[in-house]
Design a protein around this motif. Structure first.
Motif, PDB file in Angstrom:
ATOM      1  N   PRO A  62       0.859  -1.190   0.000  1.00 40.02           N
ATOM      2  CA  PRO A  62       0.000   0.000   0.000  1.00 40.02           C
ATOM      3  C   PRO A  62       0.892   1.235   0.000  1.00 40.02           C
ATOM      4  CG  PRO A  62       0.189  -0.841   2.222  1.00 40.02           C
ATOM      5  CD  PRO A  62       0.974  -1.782   1.340  1.00 40.02           C
ATOM      6  N   ASN A  63       0.313   2.397   0.247  1.00 36.06           N
ATOM      7  CA  ASN A  63       1.113   3.620   0.310  1.00 36.06           C
ATOM      8  C   ASN A  63       1.966   3.603   1.578  1.00 36.06           C
ATOM      9  OD1 ASN A  63      -0.074   4.418  -2.043  1.00 36.06           O
ATOM     10  ND2 ASN A  63      -1.515   5.839  -1.098  1.00 36.06           N
ATOM     11  N   THR A  64       3.255   3.366   1.398  1.00 41.32           N
ATOM     12  CA  THR A  64       4.217   3.275   2.495  1.00 41.32           C
ATOM     13  C   THR A  64       5.513   3.931   2.044  1.00 41.32           C
ATOM     14  OG1 THR A  64       5.050   1.157   1.676  1.00 41.32           O
ATOM     15  CG2 THR A  64       3.283   1.069   3.331  1.00 41.32           C
ATOM     16  N   PRO A  65       6.421   4.229   2.969  1.00 42.95           N
ATOM     17  CA  PRO A  65       7.734   4.707   2.539  1.00 42.95           C
ATOM     18  C   PRO A  65       8.406   3.753   1.556  1.00 42.95           C
ATOM     19  CG  PRO A  65       7.447   5.140   4.869  1.00 42.95           C
ATOM     20  CD  PRO A  65       6.258   4.313   4.432  1.00 42.95           C
ATOM     21  N   MET A  66       8.235   2.430   1.754  1.00 41.18           N
ATOM     22  CA  MET A  66       8.932   1.474   0.892  1.00 41.18           C
ATOM     23  C   MET A  66       8.589   1.662  -0.574  1.00 41.18           C
ATOM     24  SD  MET A  66       9.076  -2.711   0.926  1.00 41.18           S
ATOM     25  CE  MET A  66       7.367  -2.972   0.429  1.00 41.18           C
ATOM     26  N   ILE A  67       7.306   1.777  -0.907  1.00 38.27           N
ATOM     27  CA  ILE A  67       6.961   1.874  -2.320  1.00 38.27           C
ATOM     28  C   ILE A  67       7.422   3.205  -2.907  1.00 38.27           C
ATOM     29  CG2 ILE A  67       4.602   2.760  -1.959  1.00 38.27           C
ATOM     30  CD1 ILE A  67       3.758   1.032  -4.363  1.00 38.27           C
ATOM     31  N   LEU A  68       7.421   4.266  -2.095  1.00 38.86           N
ATOM     32  CA  LEU A  68       7.872   5.562  -2.598  1.00 38.86           C
ATOM     33  C   LEU A  68       9.374   5.564  -2.825  1.00 38.86           C
ATOM     34  CD1 LEU A  68       5.667   7.933  -0.408  1.00 38.86           C
ATOM     35  CD2 LEU A  68       5.266   7.180  -2.758  1.00 38.86           C
ATOM     36  N   GLU A  69      10.148   4.999  -1.892  1.00 39.89           N
ATOM     37  CA  GLU A  69      11.602   4.973  -2.093  1.00 39.89           C
ATOM     38  C   GLU A  69      11.991   3.960  -3.171  1.00 39.89           C
ATOM     39  OE1 GLU A  69      11.907   4.903   1.948  1.00 39.89           O
ATOM     40  OE2 GLU A  69      12.010   2.728   2.245  1.00 39.89           O
ATOM     41  N   ALA A  70      11.158   2.930  -3.363  1.00 46.30           N
ATOM     42  CA  ALA A  70      11.427   1.976  -4.442  1.00 46.30           C
ATOM     43  C   ALA A  70      11.345   2.652  -5.800  1.00 46.30           C
ATOM     44  CB  ALA A  70      10.438   0.815  -4.373  1.00 46.30           C
ATOM     45  N   ALA A  73       2.752   4.137 -11.258  1.00 48.59           N
ATOM     46  CA  ALA A  73       3.810   4.720 -10.418  1.00 48.59           C
ATOM     47  C   ALA A  73       3.313   5.978  -9.711  1.00 48.59           C
ATOM     48  CB  ALA A  73       5.062   5.014 -11.240  1.00 48.59           C
ATOM     49  N   GLY A  74       2.082   5.897  -9.206  1.00 48.13           N
ATOM     50  CA  GLY A  74       1.517   7.035  -8.475  1.00 48.13           C
ATOM     51  C   GLY A  74       1.350   8.263  -9.345  1.00 48.13           C
ATOM     52  N   TRP A  75       1.059   8.023 -10.648  1.00 48.66           N
ATOM     53  CA  TRP A  75       0.913   9.128 -11.616  1.00 48.66           C
ATOM     54  C   TRP A  75       2.167  10.003 -11.662  1.00 48.66           C
ATOM     55  CZ3 TRP A  75      -4.571  11.669 -10.665  1.00 48.66           C
ATOM     56  CH2 TRP A  75      -5.572  10.770 -11.044  1.00 48.66           C
ATOM     57  N   THR A  76       3.299   9.441 -11.297  1.00 44.81           N
ATOM     58  CA  THR A  76       4.606  10.128 -11.229  1.00 44.81           C
ATOM     59  C   THR A  76       4.682  11.148 -10.098  1.00 44.81           C
ATOM     60  OG1 THR A  76       4.304  12.045 -12.742  1.00 44.81           O
ATOM     61  CG2 THR A  76       4.814   9.908 -13.760  1.00 44.81           C
ATOM     62  N   PHE A  77       3.705  11.198  -9.196  1.00 50.70           N
ATOM     63  CA  PHE A  77       3.749  12.161  -8.098  1.00 50.70           C
ATOM     64  C   PHE A  77       4.876  11.913  -7.084  1.00 50.70           C
ATOM     65  CE2 PHE A  77      -0.204  13.881  -9.648  1.00 50.70           C
ATOM     66  CZ  PHE A  77      -0.160  15.204  -9.225  1.00 50.70           C
ATOM     67  N   PRO A  78       5.376  10.673  -6.900  1.00 51.22           N
ATOM     68  CA  PRO A  78       6.550  10.538  -6.030  1.00 51.22           C
ATOM     69  C   PRO A  78       7.702  11.417  -6.507  1.00 51.22           C
ATOM     70  CG  PRO A  78       5.596   8.386  -6.462  1.00 51.22           C
ATOM     71  CD  PRO A  78       4.885   9.361  -7.364  1.00 51.22           C
ATOM     72  N   TRP A  79       7.857  11.510  -7.812  1.00 53.94           N
ATOM     73  CA  TRP A  79       8.924  12.325  -8.394  1.00 53.94           C
ATOM     74  C   TRP A  79       8.511  13.793  -8.499  1.00 53.94           C
ATOM     75  CZ3 TRP A  79       7.981   8.133 -12.418  1.00 53.94           C
ATOM     76  CH2 TRP A  79       8.555   6.926 -12.009  1.00 53.94           C
ATOM     77  N   ALA A  80       7.243  14.049  -8.807  1.00 50.14           N
ATOM     78  CA  ALA A  80       6.767  15.428  -8.961  1.00 50.14           C
ATOM     79  C   ALA A  80       6.876  16.205  -7.655  1.00 50.14           C
ATOM     80  CB  ALA A  80       5.329  15.437  -9.467  1.00 50.14           C
ATOM     81  N   VAL A  81       6.437  15.598  -6.546  1.00 51.63           N
ATOM     82  CA  VAL A  81       6.514  16.273  -5.247  1.00 51.63           C
ATOM     83  C   VAL A  81       7.970  16.522  -4.879  1.00 51.63           C
ATOM     84  CG1 VAL A  81       5.947  16.111  -2.792  1.00 51.63           C
ATOM     85  CG2 VAL A  81       4.341  15.232  -4.500  1.00 51.63           C
ATOM     86  N   LEU A  93      -0.360   7.664   3.895  1.00 50.87           N
ATOM     87  CA  LEU A  93      -1.451   6.923   4.536  1.00 50.87           C
ATOM     88  C   LEU A  93      -1.480   5.522   3.932  1.00 50.87           C
ATOM     89  CD1 LEU A  93      -4.466   9.428   4.550  1.00 50.87           C
ATOM     90  CD2 LEU A  93      -2.978   8.841   6.461  1.00 50.87           C
ATOM     91  N   ARG A  94      -1.506   4.517   4.767  1.00 52.16           N
ATOM     92  CA  ARG A  94      -1.519   3.152   4.275  1.00 52.16           C
ATOM     93  C   ARG A  94      -2.833   2.799   3.562  1.00 52.16           C
ATOM     94  NH1 ARG A  94       2.052  -0.841   5.938  1.00 52.16           N
ATOM     95  NH2 ARG A  94       0.356  -2.371   5.678  1.00 52.16           N
ATOM     96  N   ARG A  95      -3.911   3.426   3.942  1.00 56.64           N
ATOM     97  CA  ARG A  95      -5.207   3.089   3.343  1.00 56.64           C
ATOM     98  C   ARG A  95      -6.067   4.351   3.252  1.00 56.64           C
ATOM     99  NH1 ARG A  95      -4.411   0.725   7.907  1.00 56.64           N
ATOM    100  NH2 ARG A  95      -4.173  -1.304   6.914  1.00 56.64           N
ATOM    101  N   VAL A  96      -7.081   4.269   2.405  1.00 55.36           N
ATOM    102  CA  VAL A  96      -8.019   5.388   2.269  1.00 55.36           C
ATOM    103  C   VAL A  96      -8.992   5.317   3.435  1.00 55.36           C
ATOM    104  CG1 VAL A  96      -9.773   6.476   0.834  1.00 55.36           C
ATOM    105  CG2 VAL A  96      -7.778   5.416  -0.233  1.00 55.36           C
ATOM    106  N   ASP A  97      -8.723   6.117   4.442  1.00 54.62           N
ATOM    107  CA  ASP A  97      -9.536   6.184   5.651  1.00 54.62           C
ATOM    108  C   ASP A  97      -9.967   7.640   5.805  1.00 54.62           C
ATOM    109  OD1 ASP A  97     -10.031   6.812   8.509  1.00 54.62           O
ATOM    110  OD2 ASP A  97      -9.574   4.695   8.815  1.00 54.62           O
ATOM    111  N   PRO A 132      -3.370   5.455  -4.994  1.00 54.32           N
ATOM    112  CA  PRO A 132      -2.389   4.387  -4.754  1.00 54.32           C
ATOM    113  C   PRO A 132      -1.064   4.670  -5.477  1.00 54.32           C
ATOM    114  CG  PRO A 132      -4.526   3.455  -5.343  1.00 54.32           C
ATOM    115  CD  PRO A 132      -4.609   4.927  -5.609  1.00 54.32           C
ATOM    116  N   ALA A 133       0.032   4.540  -4.748  1.00 53.23           N
ATOM    117  CA  ALA A 133       1.351   4.796  -5.336  1.00 53.23           C
ATOM    118  C   ALA A 133       1.748   3.703  -6.318  1.00 53.23           C
ATOM    119  CB  ALA A 133       2.407   4.923  -4.234  1.00 53.23           C
ATOM    120  N   PHE A 134       0.986   2.585  -6.363  1.00 52.19           N
ATOM    121  CA  PHE A 134       1.268   1.563  -7.371  1.00 52.19           C
ATOM    122  C   PHE A 134       0.601   1.881  -8.696  1.00 52.19           C
ATOM    123  CE2 PHE A 134      -2.487  -0.232  -5.064  1.00 52.19           C
ATOM    124  CZ  PHE A 134      -3.391  -0.264  -6.106  1.00 52.19           C
ATOM    125  N   HIS A 135      -0.357   2.786  -8.711  1.00 52.88           N
ATOM    126  CA  HIS A 135      -1.132   3.054  -9.918  1.00 52.88           C
ATOM    127  C   HIS A 135      -0.349   3.967 -10.858  1.00 52.88           C
ATOM    128  CE1 HIS A 135      -4.553   3.413 -12.490  1.00 52.88           C
ATOM    129  NE2 HIS A 135      -4.687   4.703 -12.283  1.00 52.88           N
TER     130      HIS A 135
END
Length: 590
Positions: A96-104, A270-278, A288-292, A265-268
């Motif tokens: 899910p959305n975690t530091p791991m997927i963003l740093e990956a 590649a998060g629409w490239t927002f990990p890199w855009a931000v 956030l790990r989930r949509v709550d 979702p950061a898997f979708h």
């Protein structure tokens, strides 16, 4: 947030400078540096080393930019040190959305690998297919989704489990943190070897990592949802990812004061490239790990969130949440999948959200168009503005003109671009949306036939049907497969849905084709009401409401009231599920 000290793998060097640039071969001309989104992280760590790059309140984790750059470099060396690793290998992420997927999204690219994020909403069979099709060499998996990893894997595949701890319980308690620590040790060994050979001229930190030799090398492999068959692997490049991130940063108006909330979702894609855009904007990523909805409103109210992305269905839940109240600052939200209704737009604006309607697909790195507002809109009613906002608009910065065309040679794969004829700019003539250039995928991975059917005449064909208005903006009418052909008339299910959604009692709706002996197909409307369940009286009320606004042949003959609509991980309604339900012979009562 309680005090948190990142583990050694995530600490910048204290015994010398931290090299924050990638190495480029001396043979590369001085006027050329291969584009890669990895460079955005190094620039941010150089400019604002102490600024928050990422916060994860649920786990009490926080990284500054220099810490995150160190952590991503540790991941890079960990991947490169995996036995048998070679350039171009695929690394799958199931998280899910975690530091791991963003740093990956940074570390895999830097290691010369291909970033392969998987949809955590898929089942074991679907995950197994994607892992096999992609040939993933390493699998990074969050503990909550470990059950998705096949029990029997080839011996050469390395699986790394993450407890999403950030090292808080010690490195040995979390296999992913142990993996990062091994990478940090490999990094330090490489620096020592450099120092012994080169002395004062030795490379340090990120200088030990080479920039991609060719910016058009593939860097991401993102799979489509597979709603019409097997998921297809969309292969994209370093150059395209860099430019897509640039465009998203610009179009979303991100800057160093921005706090981006991870709802998408950061898997979708590649998060629409927002990990890199931000990161390009030197903003902060709030995880956030989930949509709550409760956690999301806490982030809005207490953590300074300024941006997020979310489908209309996500926003419907947010505006109707008990915590909902007008925010002290403007929050920008990119809405995709479908345009917000007038009712939803009005509610969002009252809460101080600025809505931007975007359009794109996995094959285009995520969004590539948006509806650019005009000054004259300020004098319009919310209903009139919602109608204008329903257009998908114009192409982003760095995107070629997005066209709507009809073909003089339907079904052919002619190499002659002159076969593509633009529709009239009258808002009536329907054609297919096509695009090309910087934000078009390289190809479908290991699927030449699917690539051939999608890339025609030098243009990427989306399969989305649209019109073009006098101002040049495009407006989707439907997916080709979603058109309802009733009595020889083409009915846009999207048009019917938009009209039905404007009824004050309708929360959500979806219209699909239902086989019919007399008409061939009729419309079948699935409706979620704002309160209570519908009955025959409400069905007739909705039918009359539509008849006053659209052609009689376009009005659905069947209305079925449901508690919820099936959706993808990004909030898009799964029409294929409803179509299958209708075709299977299930009887609607209303």
């Amino acid at each position: 947030m309680q005090t948190y000290t990142p583990p050694p793998s995530s600490q910048p060097p204290t015994n010398g400078r931290f090299g924050l640039r990638l190495s480029v071969p001396s043979s590369t001309p001085h006027y050329l540096t291969p584009l890669t989104p990895v460079s955005y992280l190094l620039r941010a760590a150089l400019i604002a080393p102490k600024k928050d790059a990422l916060v994860h309140p649920e786990k009490g984790v926080r990284f500054s930019y220099e810490q995150w750059a160190a952590r991503c470099l540790s991941l890079t060396f960990a991947i490169k040190s995996t036995p048998g690793w070679k350039k171009g290998d695929r690394v799958a992420i199931i998280a899910p959305n975690t530091p791991m997927i963003l740093e990956a999204h940074f570390g895999i690219l830097a290691a010369g690998g291909i970033d392969t994020p998987l949809n955590i909403r898929n089942n074991e069979r679907e995950i197994a297919y994607v892992l096999e099709h992609s040939g993933a060499r390493i699998i990074l998996v969050d503990h909550e989704f470990a059950h998705l990893v096949p029990k029997q894997l080839a011996p050469h595949i390395t699986v790394i489990l993450s407890h999403d701890s950030g090292g808080r319980q010690g490195v040995d308690a979390d296999p992913y943190e142990k993996f990062l620590q091994a990478g940090r040790e490999a990094w330090e060994r490489a620096e020592n070897a450099e120092a012994q050979r080169w002395g004062a001229r030795a490379k340090r930190g990120w200088e030990l990592i080479d920039a991609p030799p060719d910016e058009n090398d593939p860097c991401c492999l993102c799979y489509t949802s597979g709603t019409t068959g097997r998921p297809k692997g969309v292969l994209t490049s370093h150059r395209g990812s860099y430019l897509a991130a640039t465009a998203n940063a610009f179009e979303a108006q991100l800057n160093s004061d921005s706090v981006y909330l991870w709802v998408l979702p950061a898997f979708h894609a590649a998060g629409w490239t927002f990990p890199w855009a931000v990161t390009a904007a030197i903003g902060t990523q709030h995880v956030l790990r989930r949509v709550d909805n409760d956690q999301i409103w806490d982030a809005f109210l207490n953590h300074g969130v300024t941006h997020y992305c979310g489908a209309p269905t996500v926003n419907i839940g947010l505006v109707n949440h008990p915590k909902a109240k007008r925010l002290p600052r403007l929050v920008r939200v990119a809405v995709a999948a479908s345009a917000p209704t007038a009712d939803l737009l009005a509610k969002l604006e009252r809460l101080n959200f600025a809505v931007v309607h975007t359009y794109g697909m996995t094959e285009t790195y995520g969004p590539i168009t948006k509806r650019y507002p005009e000054r004259t809109w300020s004098s319009l009613s919310v209903e009139e503005r919602a109608k204008l906002m329903s257009h998908q608009g114009h192409g982003f910065l760095v995107v070629d003109e997005v066209r709507v065309v009809k073909s003089t040679s339907p079904g052919t794969n002619s190499s002659n671009e002159r076969d593509l004829i633009d529709v009239a700019r009258d808002g009536k003539e329907i054609g297919e949306i096509i695009t090309r250039g910087n934000l078009a995928m390289l190809e479908y991975y290991n699927d030449k036939e699917a690539t051939r059917k999608t890339v025609i005449n030098g243009w990427l064909h989306t399969g989305d049907l649209a019109v073009r208005h006098a101002d040049g903006s495009i407006q989707i009418q439907d997916r080709a497969k979603d058109i309802i052909i009733s009595g020889g008339e083409n009915v846009s299910s999207l048009m019917v849905e938009d009209t039905l959604a404007s009824h004050p009692e309708v929360l959500e709706c979806c219209v699909v084709a239902r086989p019919d002996e007399k008409w061939g197909e009729i419309g079948h409307a699935f409706v979620v009401l704002k309160s209570g369940r519908g009955d025959q009286t409400r069905s007739e009320e909705l039918r009359q409401y539509l008849r006053a606004r659209i052609s009689k042949f376009a009005v659905p003959q069947v209305f079925e009231f449901v508690d919820a609509l099936p959706k993808t991980s990004t909030g898009k309604v799964q029409k294929h599920v409803l179509r299958q339900q209708v075709k299977s012979g299930s009887k609607a009562k209303l």
